[in-house]
Write a protein that holds these residues in place. Structure first.
Motif, PDB file in Angstrom:
ATOM      1  N   UNK A  84       0.834  -1.196   0.000  1.00 55.94           N
ATOM      2  CA  UNK A  84       0.000   0.000   0.000  1.00 55.94           C
ATOM      3  C   UNK A  84       0.868   1.244   0.000  1.00 55.94           C
ATOM      4  N   UNK A  85       1.914   1.260   0.817  1.00 56.80           N
ATOM      5  CA  UNK A  85       2.799   2.425   0.893  1.00 56.80           C
ATOM      6  C   UNK A  85       3.499   2.681  -0.435  1.00 56.80           C
ATOM      7  N   UNK A  86       4.140   1.654  -0.986  1.00 52.20           N
ATOM      8  CA  UNK A  86       4.939   1.831  -2.206  1.00 52.20           C
ATOM      9  C   UNK A  86       4.058   2.153  -3.405  1.00 52.20           C
ATOM     10  N   UNK A  87       2.981   1.417  -3.597  1.00 53.55           N
ATOM     11  CA  UNK A  87       2.131   1.629  -4.771  1.00 53.55           C
ATOM     12  C   UNK A  87       1.367   2.944  -4.701  1.00 53.55           C
ATOM     13  N   UNK A  88       0.951   3.347  -3.515  1.00 55.09           N
ATOM     14  CA  UNK A  88       0.249   4.627  -3.393  1.00 55.09           C
ATOM     15  C   UNK A  88       1.191   5.797  -3.635  1.00 55.09           C
ATOM     16  N   UNK A  89       2.432   5.694  -3.179  1.00 52.38           N
ATOM     17  CA  UNK A  89       3.396   6.766  -3.433  1.00 52.38           C
ATOM     18  C   UNK A  89       3.726   6.870  -4.916  1.00 52.38           C
ATOM     19  N   UNK A  90       3.844   5.709  -5.575  1.00 47.72           N
ATOM     20  CA  UNK A  90       4.093   5.728  -7.017  1.00 47.72           C
ATOM     21  C   UNK A  90       2.915   6.347  -7.755  1.00 47.72           C
ATOM     22  N   UNK A  91       1.689   5.969  -7.375  1.00 49.74           N
ATOM     23  CA  UNK A  91       0.497   6.529  -8.018  1.00 49.74           C
ATOM     24  C   UNK A  91       0.362   8.013  -7.734  1.00 49.74           C
ATOM     25  N   UNK A  92       0.738   8.441  -6.540  1.00 47.89           N
ATOM     26  CA  UNK A  92       0.687   9.876  -6.200  1.00 47.89           C
ATOM     27  C   UNK A  92       1.624  10.666  -7.105  1.00 47.89           C
ATOM     28  N   UNK A 161       3.182  -3.366  -7.587  1.00 47.80           N
ATOM     29  CA  UNK A 161       2.172  -4.078  -8.369  1.00 47.80           C
ATOM     30  C   UNK A 161       1.506  -3.097  -9.321  1.00 47.80           C
ATOM     31  N   UNK A 162       1.503  -3.434 -10.612  1.00 49.78           N
ATOM     32  CA  UNK A 162       0.985  -2.518 -11.627  1.00 49.78           C
ATOM     33  C   UNK A 162      -0.502  -2.241 -11.441  1.00 49.78           C
ATOM     34  N   UNK A 163      -1.275  -3.250 -11.122  1.00 48.54           N
ATOM     35  CA  UNK A 163      -2.719  -3.049 -10.971  1.00 48.54           C
ATOM     36  C   UNK A 163      -3.029  -2.192  -9.748  1.00 48.54           C
ATOM     37  N   UNK A 165      -1.057   0.129  -8.507  1.00 47.08           N
ATOM     38  CA  UNK A 165      -0.682   1.496  -8.891  1.00 47.08           C
ATOM     39  C   UNK A 165      -1.781   2.123  -9.739  1.00 47.08           C
ATOM     40  N   UNK A 166      -2.315   1.349 -10.676  1.00 49.29           N
ATOM     41  CA  UNK A 166      -3.369   1.875 -11.544  1.00 49.29           C
ATOM     42  C   UNK A 166      -4.630   2.213 -10.748  1.00 49.29           C
ATOM     43  N   UNK A 167      -5.016   1.372  -9.792  1.00 50.32           N
ATOM     44  CA  UNK A 167      -6.193   1.651  -8.968  1.00 50.32           C
ATOM     45  C   UNK A 167      -5.996   2.926  -8.155  1.00 50.32           C
ATOM     46  N   UNK A 168      -4.832   3.040  -7.527  1.00 50.61           N
ATOM     47  CA  UNK A 168      -4.550   4.257  -6.777  1.00 50.61           C
ATOM     48  C   UNK A 168      -4.536   5.475  -7.702  1.00 50.61           C
ATOM     49  N   UNK A 169      -3.941   5.318  -8.874  1.00 50.83           N
ATOM     50  CA  UNK A 169      -3.867   6.433  -9.832  1.00 50.83           C
ATOM     51  C   UNK A 169      -5.265   6.903 -10.213  1.00 50.83           C
ATOM     52  N   UNK A 170      -6.137   5.958 -10.543  1.00 57.28           N
ATOM     53  CA  UNK A 170      -7.503   6.312 -10.924  1.00 57.28           C
ATOM     54  C   UNK A 170      -8.244   7.003  -9.782  1.00 57.28           C
ATOM     55  N   UNK A 171      -8.049   6.528  -8.586  1.00 54.97           N
ATOM     56  CA  UNK A 171      -8.753   7.122  -7.447  1.00 54.97           C
ATOM     57  C   UNK A 171      -8.173   8.496  -7.112  1.00 54.97           C
TER      58      UNK A 171
END
Length: 286
Positions: A84-92, A161-163, A165-171
């Motif tokens: 959650x930490x890594x993917x949310x930061x990447x999406x941010x 995880x690419x998916x 990251x994409x979910x966080x990006x969309x949100x």
């Protein structure tokens, strides 16, 4: 009339999908002879006949189930938290910050979704066997080579995880950018905006990513089978092969399967609303 038909169809789907789970749970309390005797009738999904906890006691006598459960809980929780930490930061960084090439990076990340894990599993084993790691020996840190047969080899390769990251990006793109601008006027930096503005508003996305990260971590079988040799480090899914060696007991198999399925069901039920809300929001935004 139309509403009643729709509700009837939903009820039928619930029955169809719940049938194997109910059969598994009920069979876990029956001896093998009764399981096979009840297969030809509705008794197979009814708590009738000779019921006991012998199968569950047999599970712990046959395999170190408690150790497998602890390993899977540890691996899954750490993977979810760090993921959650890594993917949310990447999406941010991809959704809120403006920098050259971010759309190309996002496209490259999404493109990795089409690559199945099995295609790079063997090269990944080679790489993790060459990577360095710091280990504590006595009171000294020593640099060692190779991650095989460790806890971290079951966690670190799957954090990004690419998916997710994409979910966080969309949100994140659905959250007004004006909130960032207001926070920056108050002197907040990018990390403060991420921690105090964006993440507190992203509960449904966090819950969804938690579920989608927990499931493969908990259900992991192929990867631990390839990189873990010590019984003390194995997760629950690898433990199920113990029951198919000598003296197969289907009651014990059902009991073990029930033990490793219930946590997943509890997690999904607990976060069901947030999961559905996040998927719907991402679908509308996308």
């Amino acid at each position: 009339m139309r509403t009643s038909l729709l509700q009837g169809g939903r009820a039928l789907l619930v029955v169809v999908f719940a049938f194997p789970i109910v059969f598994m749970l009920i069979s876990s309390f029956k001896p093998d002879a009764q399981i096979f005797a009840d297969l030809s009738s509705l008794r197979a999904v009814l708590p009738v006949g000779e019921l006991s906890l012998d199968n569950y006691r047999g599970v712990f006598d046959r395999v170190p189930a408690e150790r497998f459960l602890v390993n899977s809980v540890l691996i899954s929780v750490v993977t979810v938290a760090l993921g959650i930490l890594i993917n949310s930061m990447a999406a941010f960084a991809l959704s809120r910050m403006r920098w050259a090439g971010r759309r190309v990076v996002l496209a490259a990340i999404i493109a990795t979704l089409i690559v199945p894990f099995e295609t790079f599993a063997l090269p990944l084993v080679w790489w993790v066997n060459k990577l360095p790691w710091l280990e504590l020996h006595g009171f000294q840190l020593q640099l060692t080579e190779g991650w095989l047969d460790t806890y971290h080899v079951q966690v670190l390769p799957f954090l990004a995880n690419a998916f997710s990251i994409y979910l966080f990006y969309q949100y994140f793109t659905s959250i007004p950018v004006e909130l960032d601008e207001a926070a920056r006027m108050d002197g907040a930096g990018w990390f403060a905006i991420y921690r105090r503005v964006v993440m507190p508003l992203s509960g449904p996305a966090i819950a969804t990513v938690a579920i989608l990260t927990f499931l493969p971590a908990w259900n992991s079988y192929l990867w631990p089978l390839m990189v873990v040799q010590s019984e003390d480090l194995r997760p629950v899914m690898v433990g199920i092969q113990y029951f198919f060696q000598l003296n197969v007991s289907w009651g014990q198999i059902m009991a073990y399967a029930s033990m490793i399925t219930v946590p997943v069901l509890v997690l999904f039920v607990a976060f069901q609303r947030a999961f559905i809300g996040s998927i719907a929001a991402a679908g509308v935004k996308g």
